[in-house]
Each structure stands twice: as structure tokens, then as C-alpha cells.
Design a protein around this motif. Structure first.
Motif, PDB file in Angstrom:
ATOM      1  N   GLY A   8       5.446   2.793  10.509  1.00 12.05           N
ATOM      2  CA  GLY A   8       6.163   1.641  11.024  1.00 12.05           C
ATOM      3  C   GLY A   8       5.998   0.418  10.138  1.00 12.05           C
ATOM      4  N   LEU A   9       6.526  -0.702  10.580  1.00  9.45           N
ATOM      5  CA  LEU A   9       6.453  -1.973   9.857  1.00  9.45           C
ATOM      6  C   LEU A   9       5.938  -3.047  10.804  1.00  9.45           C
ATOM      7  N   SER A  10       4.993  -3.845  10.307  1.00  7.74           N
ATOM      8  CA  SER A  10       4.467  -4.951  11.098  1.00  7.74           C
ATOM      9  C   SER A  10       5.467  -6.105  11.095  1.00  7.74           C
ATOM     10  N   LEU A  11       5.181  -7.161  11.854  1.00 10.64           N
ATOM     11  CA  LEU A  11       6.062  -8.324  11.924  1.00 10.64           C
ATOM     12  C   LEU A  11       6.198  -9.011  10.571  1.00 10.64           C
ATOM     13  N   SER A  12       5.165  -8.883   9.738  1.00  9.17           N
ATOM     14  CA  SER A  12       5.206  -9.496   8.406  1.00  9.17           C
ATOM     15  C   SER A  12       5.838  -8.589   7.361  1.00  9.17           C
ATOM     16  N   ALA A  15       3.584  -2.156   5.736  1.00  7.33           N
ATOM     17  CA  ALA A  15       3.640  -0.781   6.250  1.00  7.33           C
ATOM     18  C   ALA A  15       2.474  -0.519   7.197  1.00  7.33           C
ATOM     19  N   VAL A  16       2.774   0.151   8.292  1.00 10.51           N
ATOM     20  CA  VAL A  16       1.762   0.535   9.280  1.00 10.51           C
ATOM     21  C   VAL A  16       1.755   2.054   9.382  1.00 10.51           C
ATOM     22  N   GLN A  17       0.561   2.618   9.384  1.00 13.49           N
ATOM     23  CA  GLN A  17       0.461   4.079   9.405  1.00 13.49           C
ATOM     24  C   GLN A  17      -0.762   4.483  10.212  1.00 13.49           C
ATOM     25  N   GLY A  18      -0.627   5.558  10.964  1.00  9.15           N
ATOM     26  CA  GLY A  18      -1.743   6.068  11.756  1.00  9.15           C
ATOM     27  C   GLY A  18      -1.509   7.505  12.170  1.00  9.15           C
TER      28      GLY A  18
END
Length: 462
Positions: A8-12, A15-18
Motif C-alpha cells: 500500500g501507500l501511506s498518506l505521504s 510504500a507500505v508493506q507487511g
């Protein structure tokens, strides 16, 4: 449980990953969306960890190397192989990547061998490598390979094993995960092996006690119905054709035959529909709970099943109990392992709240749950007074193991005797009905030859 990667993508815009574990893709997406809402990021993808087949070549070698690797994407496999110095010929996703079922005997064998090797002081990593090469079942072999790789990477052992509870079973996965973190790995592996062996033996005895008698009765029922509905009326109606009076049993059997043949469809539906509904119901969570709640009320077998659940609880309790305040979690795990949903519910929702919220002792809390026998409560009470609750649990488990084993043999003998008696009664009834035709007499003196030939015909068919 399967492994999924969240992207995913954060507000800024970062990249977000988990990585999460879930039973299926639908559940994984639901969990990913919940996480996205809670942590305020935009979900872009949920990828399942799948198997990929590859073929590579090493520089200077003509023969290609084939292999299999699990990853979240094809690109990951290609990058990993390239960094290792291989020239990638191809990487493709496996067409069928479903997890096969591991036979219970394979799991029992794996845990038993592991327990014996740990007793012999063999290092854990060497033990795993040995078992991976020796295990015959492909699904279990891949499961052990994944566990070994993740443990080498320093991942939490409990989470690593729980991920594979579908292959190993919920109880075994939890126990082996805890064993790697505890200081008594040998004892926990030995207790787990003992539990699995005991469960397998009990299921075998239960099948011997119930399945074969049920199959015998079903076959007998079908044979009798075929005789009453087809063979008997074919012969008995020859007498009615010549207006010969029939004896009482013959007349009653002929009426039963007419009823069965005239209502065969409704009779089949009356048997099949309730059976299908019942089997469907007990596969649901509520159905399993209701079944486990009432199964202890069955004559003979109910008492054995009840004591076996207590035995399993005590054996797991003994393996994990340490005598400290952390044993609330131990009781919860033992309740989940007992194999009875009703007993699990009563312990987790009655006994544990009384211990945590009201500070009640273990004996009083167990008695309030209403799922332990008077013998078990008495033994736990003695153990609590003398400070030997752990040893008491093992003594109780061994006692119930011996008692249920002895009573199971007696139950099997009783059931087999009952089935033999039913078969004898049914065959005797059929013989009496068939022999009754010998008493049939014609109304007219000239009808004797008809009866003689009919009786000869009937007895030749029987």
C-alpha cells in the motif's frame, strides 16, 4: 494458514508493506482493509505466497538445475536466483498450489521421531534436516522445509509453527511452537507425541467399536428390506392368487411389504433428509458445539469420550504447567486441545474468568465449569493443597488412559455381542416367516397339489 503480503501507500506517498496470515484470500483482503483503515494507508495489493517452478543454469555447466521456491511474485524468485549467480531459463507459477492433506499417521511419526532424536541430544537444525530428507509425504516435507528456513532466519518459533497448523494440526502446531521457546523441549515433544499416539489409538478403537457395527446393521437392513419388499411378496402372493388363507405372520409380512413398496420414495426421503440435515448441521460451529455438549450423554461411549477429553486436558496441562501466574494461558491451551468444544467453552468462559476476575482457586473454578468428573475435581483439590497440581494432572491422565483403554475393549465386546444378537433375532424371524408357509392348507381337497408345488418353489428360493 496461508501467508499473504500487503502492499500500500501511506498518506505521504511512501510504500507500505507487511505480511499477514489468513485461511484464504477473502479473509486476507478483509484483514488488509481493516489494517488500512486503522493505520491510515491506501491498500494497493494483497499477494498470496505461492509456489514457483524454476530452471536455471550455472556458468560453465551444461546441465540445467530444476527447483521449486515459494514467493509472493515471480520477480522475487528471478532476483534471488540472479543474485546467487544463476542464469534463469524460466520461472513459472505452479498450476496447482493447493495444500494437500497430511495423513495423521505421518504427523504422529514425525513428532515421535523428533522426540526420540531430541532425547538423544541431536541439535535441532540437524534433526530438521534429517527429517526433511526422510519424510515421504510431499506436503509435510515442504511444511518442514518452510519451518526450518524461517527458524534459521530468526523468526518467532510459535508463529512459524502456527502458520502450518493446517498441515500439522492445531494442537501439534501450538505445542511444537511453544517447545522451541521453552526450556523443556524434550518433555513437550514427548508429551505431544504421547498425545497424538493416544488420539490415533482412540480413534482406531472408536472406529472399531462403532463403524463396523453400523455398516453391518445397514447391510442387514438393506437385505431384510429386499427380502420383505421383493422376494417374499413374489412367493406369498401366489397363495392369495388361489384364494388360500394365509397364516398371521405371513399375512402381516405381506401387508408390510405392500406398505413399503407403495411408499418407498417417502420412506427413503424420511431417512435421507434428516440424516443429511444432521450431518450438515454438525459441520457448523453451533452444530459441533451442540454435538459435543450432548455426546457425553450417550450410553457406554459417552462416558469414555468424557474421560478421554479430561485425559487430554490433563496431559497438555502437565506439559505446559509451571506453577506461576502465567498458567492461565496454559489452561486455555489445554482446553483448546481437549477435542470437545463444549468443554473448551466452559473452561474458557466460566473457569478462567472466575480465576482471573474473582481470584478463585483452580479446583473451585474447574468445579464451577461443570465439565470435570468428581474424581478429577477431588484429585485437583488434593494437588492444590499439597502443591503438586502438575504431578496430579499427569497421574489423572495416566489413570483415565488405563481406565478408558480397558473400558473401550469391554465396550467393543458388548457392541459386537449386541450386533450378533440383533442378527440372530432378524434371521430367526425370517426363518419363522418362511417356515410358516409349510402350515398353509388349501380350502378344497383338490388344491393340495397346488400348495405342495408352491411350498417347494418358496423353499427353493429361500
Amino acid at each position: 494458514m496461508a501467508e499473504f503480503r500487503i502492499e500500500g501507500l501511506s498518506l505521504s506517498g511512501k510504500a507500505v508493506q507487511g505480511v499477514i496470515n489468513a485461511d484464504n484470500m477473502k479473509r486476507a483482503k478483509e484483514r488488509a482493509q481493516e489494517m488500512a483503515r486503522d493505520r491510515k494507508f491506501k491498500l494497493t495489493a494483497v499477494r498470496a505466497r505461492s509456489g514457483f517452478l524454476y530452471r536455471v543454469k550455472k556458468e560453465g555447466e551444461k546441465k540445467p538445475i530444476d527447483g521449486e521456491q515459494k514467493a509472493f511474485s515471480k520477480e522475487e524468485v528471478v532476483d534471488a536466483l540472479t543474485k546467487m549467480g544463476y542464469k534463469v531459463v524460466y520461472v513459472r507459477k505452479k498450476l496447482f498450489d493447493s495444500i494437500g492433506k497430511v495423513p495423521q499417521t505421518e504427523v504422529v511419526s514425525y513428532v515421535r521421531v523428533s522426540a526420540d532424536l531430541i532425547k538423544q541430544k541431536l541439535p535441532f537444525n540437524e534433526m530438521m534436516a534429517l527429517l526433511i530428507n526422510d519424510v515421504q509425504n510431499k506436503t509435510l516435507r515442504e511444511c518442514l522445509r518452510d519451518i526450518n528456513q524461517e527458524l534459521k532466519q530468526g523468526k518467532d518459533s510459535e508463529k512459524t509453527f502456527i502458520k502450518h497448523e493446517k498441515e500439522l494440526g492445531k494442537f501439534a502446531a501450538h505445542m511444537l511452537g511453544l517447545a522451541s521457546k521453552s526450556g523443556n523441549m524434550a518433555d513437550i515433544y514427548e508429551s505431544t507425541a504421547k498425545f497424538l499416539e493416544r488420539t490415533a489409538e482412540f480413534k482406531k478403537n472408536l472406529k472399531s467399536a462403532l463403524i463396523m457395527p453400523v455398516v453391518t446393521l445397514i447391510i442387514l437392513f438393506i437385505a431384510v428390506m429386499y427380502y420383505v419388499a421383493y422376494i417374499f411378496p413374489t412367493t406369498a402372493k401366489l397363495f392369495t392368487k388361489f384364494k388360500i388363507d394365509l397364516p398371521p405372520m405371513t399375512k402381516a409380512t405381506l401387508k408390510l411389504s405392500d406398505f413399503i413398496t407403495g411408499n418407498i420414495l417417502w420412506l427413503v426421503l424420511a431417512v435421507v433428509i434428516p440424516l443429511v440435515v444432521f450431518l450438515r448441521f454438525i459441520t457448523t460451529e453451533k452444530g459441533r458445539f451442540m454435538l459435543d455438549k450432548n455426546i457425553w450423554k450417550l450410553p457406554v461411549m459417552g462416558n469414555l469420550l468424557h474421560k478421554t477429553s479430561i485425559e487430554i486436558f490433563c496431559r497438555v496441562f502437565y506439559s505446559l504447567y509451571s506453577g506461576s501466574g502465567e498458567n492461565i494461558e496454559v489452561i486455555r491451551l489445554a482446553a483448546e486441545a481437549c477435542g470437545n468444544k463444549y468443554m473448551e467453552y466452559q473452561i474458557k468462559n466460566v473457569a478462567l474468568p472466575l480465576m482471573v476476575e474473582k481470584g478463585m482457586g483452580i479446583t473451585e473454578a474447574f468445579e464451577a465449569s461443570g465439565v470435570f468428573t468428581k474424581t478429577a475435581i477431588s484429585r485437583f483439590h488434593s494437588g492444590a493443597e499439597t502443591g503438586t497440581v502438575k504431578n496430579t494432572a499427569m497421574q489423572l491422565a495416566d489413570y483415565y488412559e488405563k481406565e478408558t483403554g480397558y473400558r473401550m475393549k469391554n465396550a467393543i465386546d458388548m457392541i459386537q455381542l449386541a450386533i450378533s444378537m440383533i442378527i440372530m433375532i432378524v434371521l430367526t424371524a425370517l426363518t419363522l416367516v418362511s417356515s410358516e408357509t409349510a402350515t398353509i392348507k388349501p380350502k378344497t381337497p383338490g388344491g393340495g397339489w397346488i400348495v405342495f408345488h408352491l411350498q417347494t418353489f418358496i423353499h427353493s428360493m429361500l
